[in-house]
Design a protein around this motif. Sequence first.
Motif, PDB file in Angstrom:
ATOM      1  N   UNK A 145       0.823  -1.209   0.000  1.00 47.72           N
ATOM      2  CA  UNK A 145       0.000   0.000   0.000  1.00 47.72           C
ATOM      3  C   UNK A 145       0.859   1.262   0.000  1.00 47.72           C
ATOM      4  N   UNK A 146       2.007   1.215   0.675  1.00 44.77           N
ATOM      5  CA  UNK A 146       2.893   2.367   0.694  1.00 44.77           C
ATOM      6  C   UNK A 146       3.468   2.629  -0.696  1.00 44.77           C
ATOM      7  N   UNK A 147       3.800   1.559  -1.415  1.00 45.24           N
ATOM      8  CA  UNK A 147       4.300   1.736  -2.777  1.00 45.24           C
ATOM      9  C   UNK A 147       3.238   2.378  -3.662  1.00 45.24           C
ATOM     10  N   UNK A 148       1.997   1.948  -3.513  1.00 48.72           N
ATOM     11  CA  UNK A 148       0.922   2.559  -4.290  1.00 48.72           C
ATOM     12  C   UNK A 148       0.716   4.018  -3.939  1.00 48.72           C
ATOM     13  N   UNK A 149       0.800   4.350  -2.639  1.00 49.09           N
ATOM     14  CA  UNK A 149       0.635   5.744  -2.216  1.00 49.09           C
ATOM     15  C   UNK A 149       1.769   6.616  -2.758  1.00 49.09           C
ATOM     16  N   UNK A 150       3.004   6.087  -2.738  1.00 49.73           N
ATOM     17  CA  UNK A 150       4.135   6.853  -3.278  1.00 49.73           C
ATOM     18  C   UNK A 150       3.967   7.065  -4.779  1.00 49.73           C
ATOM     19  N   UNK A 151       3.485   6.042  -5.490  1.00 48.21           N
ATOM     20  CA  UNK A 151       3.264   6.193  -6.924  1.00 48.21           C
ATOM     21  C   UNK A 151       2.168   7.222  -7.206  1.00 48.21           C
ATOM     22  N   UNK A 152       1.099   7.218  -6.400  1.00 51.57           N
ATOM     23  CA  UNK A 152       0.033   8.215  -6.581  1.00 51.57           C
ATOM     24  C   UNK A 152       0.548   9.626  -6.314  1.00 51.57           C
ATOM     25  N   UNK A 153       1.356   9.768  -5.259  1.00 50.90           N
ATOM     26  CA  UNK A 153       1.926  11.080  -4.954  1.00 50.90           C
ATOM     27  C   UNK A 153       2.843  11.549  -6.084  1.00 50.90           C
ATOM     28  N   UNK A 154       3.606  10.617  -6.632  1.00 47.86           N
ATOM     29  CA  UNK A 154       4.485  10.965  -7.753  1.00 47.86           C
ATOM     30  C   UNK A 154       3.673  11.451  -8.945  1.00 47.86           C
TER      31      UNK A 154
END
Length: 385
Positions: A145-154
Amino acid sequence: MFPQMLLSISPTSSNPRPVAPAQLLSTRDPLSIPITTVNFRRFVSKVGPVFWLQDRIEEILMWKKGWKATCVWIAAYAFLCYFPRLVLLLPHALLAGIMLATYPRVNQSLPPSKSNSARTVPPPPPANVGEGSVDWQANLQAIQNLMGACADLHDVMLNILPHITHSSPYTPFILTITIATFLLAIPLLPLLPLRPIFLVLGLTPFVFTHPFTREHILPLVSLAARDKINRARLQRLVDDDKLEDRHLRSELREVELWENERWCPGAEGEAGSWKKSNLRPTERSAWTRGRDGWSGVKEDGGGQVSSNLTFSLAPGWAFVETEDWRPDLEGNWIQKIGSDDCGWVYTNDAWLDPHRVHLESWKSSGMTRRRRWTRRIYYCPSGAK
């Protein structure tokens, strides 16, 4: 499992010739699948406390521990805002709180003579979690989930970055506003009440995450955001933001296309359906360039509106590359009637008597509907892209 995953994402080349090693960002251990596998296993087994702390913060912020627990933290933050120098003592308070929370407790059920020997220290959290255990899988889930959140923020930042790197025509305007506000803020800084400002900024998230706000107020805001007119205008603002210099320097126009469908009653016990294949051979095509059905346009293989349609433009004109065909959700082309939430206008069997919704009496005699699609074009006499 991890070596196979890493091999599947590692860069490979079919060229057997040796390739010079790339200059990476670090001079530490070289890129290696075994090292990556070992370090990933170690990371998953030890990252649990980070996500545990994240869950505790979420419980307080989202009022999941009850109003008393959240209000205690709100009061503590307000106290720090009133006495901001106490922030320097937070490390001391944190260490003292940990040691007091883990202080050995006396078993009150034992006699006083045995109470001293009954002091027990709570076991520390495990240094590692076993691979394949529930805690291991929970850490993997949190990392996912953290990887997905970082990708969304990017992705969000990637849309903002062109406006501050001179890749957008709005950069000079933003730079001017930034410098002007900076110069205006300098003499105002001594006059700003910092304590109330930080107090309001810090307590605002608690207001938006309160159960009453999420249950009664946010749905109203979401409903207003889903309004078709707001959606259409918001989409137009997004489209305008993506326009490039060649579009802004040229003349912009809008072309229109009409999507036509006919109602087909279903068999006994089955619901009917709207389809383009229900159109009669003697009436208008599925796609036309006129609302009255003239100038049919062939659709692409997927049946969707796209630039692949045989939609010819006058010489020197080209479609705006950053946009696509969009349905007219406002339905302004049909005065005093409008369209439904998807842009459809409903008519009888003869494509007359338009309504925002279809009439039940039409189901027996036949009914039709049409929708307007638009796309912007710009004048490009040289044909340069």
